[in-house]
Write an enzyme that holds these catalytic residues in place. Structure first.
Site, short mmCIF file in Angstrom:
data_model
loop_
_atom_site.label_atom_id
_atom_site.label_comp_id
_atom_site.label_asym_id
_atom_site.label_seq_id
_atom_site.Cartn_x
_atom_site.Cartn_y
_atom_site.Cartn_z
N VAL A 246 0.86 -1.19 0.00
CA VAL A 246 0.00 0.00 0.00
C VAL A 246 0.89 1.23 0.00
O VAL A 246 1.74 1.39 0.88
CB VAL A 246 -0.93 0.02 1.22
CG1 VAL A 246 -1.81 1.28 1.21
CG2 VAL A 246 -1.81 -1.23 1.25
N GLU B 137 -3.43 1.69 -2.48
CA GLU B 137 -2.99 3.05 -2.17
C GLU B 137 -3.86 3.68 -1.08
O GLU B 137 -4.94 3.20 -0.76
CB GLU B 137 -3.03 3.94 -3.41
CG GLU B 137 -4.26 3.78 -4.29
CD GLU B 137 -5.57 4.14 -3.64
OE1 GLU B 137 -5.61 5.16 -2.92
OE2 GLU B 137 -6.56 3.42 -3.85
N GLY C 150 -10.27 1.50 -1.62
CA GLY C 150 -8.84 1.58 -1.86
C GLY C 150 -8.11 0.69 -0.86
O GLY C 150 -8.61 -0.36 -0.45
N GLU C 151 -6.91 1.10 -0.47
CA GLU C 151 -6.07 0.38 0.50
C GLU C 151 -5.59 -0.97 -0.02
O GLU C 151 -4.98 -1.74 0.72
CB GLU C 151 -6.80 0.14 1.82
CG GLU C 151 -7.28 1.37 2.54
CD GLU C 151 -8.01 1.05 3.84
OE1 GLU C 151 -8.01 -0.13 4.28
OE2 GLU C 151 -8.58 1.98 4.44
N GLY C 152 -5.89 -1.32 -1.27
CA GLY C 152 -5.57 -2.65 -1.77
C GLY C 152 -6.58 -3.70 -1.38
O GLY C 152 -6.34 -4.90 -1.58
#
EC number: 2.4.2.21
Length: 339
Positions: free
Chosen positions: A71, A163, A305-307
């Site tokens: 991330v 991300e 997000g955050e993967g």
């Protein structure tokens, strides 16, 4: 650095000369697949996933033993235009939350037995406001791509990229507009919750940024430099490094896909080793995947997000590999094959 002294030239050369697929490994997987104790094709897309793993790892019996979620976190000067309901300080706060194990990605990594690394990309120094200046100069952008290449340094056999960055769906929309055309409305969505006046300011920011930098936007790396963010540059670098080291990649949502899109625009084959874990609820993401000819593994209405979407998809990839390597053949199991 290249002989020309221009930081991007090394990356242009790398993107032009990436290693290709291992077709022998793919063929070996497909030949074994028809001998396994199941009707031909009955595992559907799982069979294509394991062939993809073989193609890009070069292994005839691909396995996933060290999956990693990376991330990348960055801040953006364009948030000064009041385009998002959250302040940029939230990026650093969420990085602390990742470190403490309190975010969604932490729980998904625990559930799926995935490693997790978080990269803080100079959060105290936001990129330039893209409505007024380039996000980065060439040296900074290239150095950030090189930093992203180090994400695989500890070793992994499946890389999931994600991300964190307040304002970065604005950045992703600007990149998509610059690379693939259309209008700001085609690419801009609510992100973390931009509606009403916030949404209008977000649309205006994307239009203004692309218009300002138009003379530079014929080169995909210049699109990244002018309109991107540090986390997007780092993800692009990580994707390239993974290709060089025969590591398949699962890309997360809209913002991570914007990083892949920069490479795709430079060389469509540059992301052949990438699978897209999900299609985000962010409306521009589905369009972006279509432009790149990519079909996501999951469609769960996520937009965090955050993967997170890539991490969920990793479990499917792990299962595909185990089905292929662990299943008995008809001969081994003493099961009659089809006539």
């Amino acid at each position: 650095m290249s002989a020309s002294g221009l930081p991007f030239d090394d990356f242009r050369e790398l993107i032009r000369n990436l290693p290709g697929p291992d077709l022998g490994a793919e063929r070996a997987v497909r030949e074994r697949e028809v001998t396994l104790t199941k009707p031909a094709g009955s595992l559907g897309r799982l069979e294509e996933i394991v062939a993809w793993l073989a193609t890009w790892t070069g292994k005839r019996t691909p396995q996933v033993n060290r999956p990693l979620v990376a991330v990348f976190a960055g801040n953006h000067g364009v948030t000064a235009k009041n385009i998002t309901p959250f302040p940029p300080s939230v990026t650093a706060q969420m990085v602390e939350n990742f470190a403490a194990g309190g975010a969604a990605i932490n729980q998904i990594c625990i559930a799926n037995d995935l490693g997790l690394k978080v990269f803080d990309l100079a959060l105290e120094h936001p990129t330039g406001d893209i409505t007024e200046e380039a996000a980065m100069d060439e040296r900074t952008c290239a150095a950030t791509m090189a930093f992203g290449m180090e994400a695989i340094a500890g070793g992994t056999d499946l890389l999931c990229i994600g991300e964190m960055g307040i304002g970065n769906t604005t950045i992703a929309a600007a990149i998509a507009l610059a690379l693939f055309g259309g209008t700001a409305e085609d690419w801009v969505g609510p992100g973390t919750g931009s509606t009403g006046e916030l949404m209008q300011r977000k649309l205006a920011a994307v239009r203004q940024a692309v218009a300002l930098h138009q003379p530079h936007l014929q080169d995909p790396l210049e699109v990244l430099r002018c309109l991107g963010g540090r986390e997007i540059a780092a993800m692009a670098g990580a994707i390239l490094a993974a290709r060089m080291e025969k590591i398949p990649v699962i890309v997360d949502g809209f913002v991570a896909s914007a990083a892949a899109a920069v490479l795709y625009a430079a060389n469509p084959e540059a992301i052949d080793h990438c699978m897209f874990g999900q299609v985000s609820a962010e409306p521009g993401h589905r369009k972006l995947l279509a432009k790149m000819g990519k079909e996501p593994l999951l469609d769960l209405g996520m937009r965090l997000g955050e993967g997170t979407g890539a991490a969920l998809a990793a479990n499917i990839v792990k299962a595909a590999a185990l089905c292929h390597s662990g299943m008995a053949t008809f001969e081994q199991a003493g099961v009659s094959a089809s006539k």
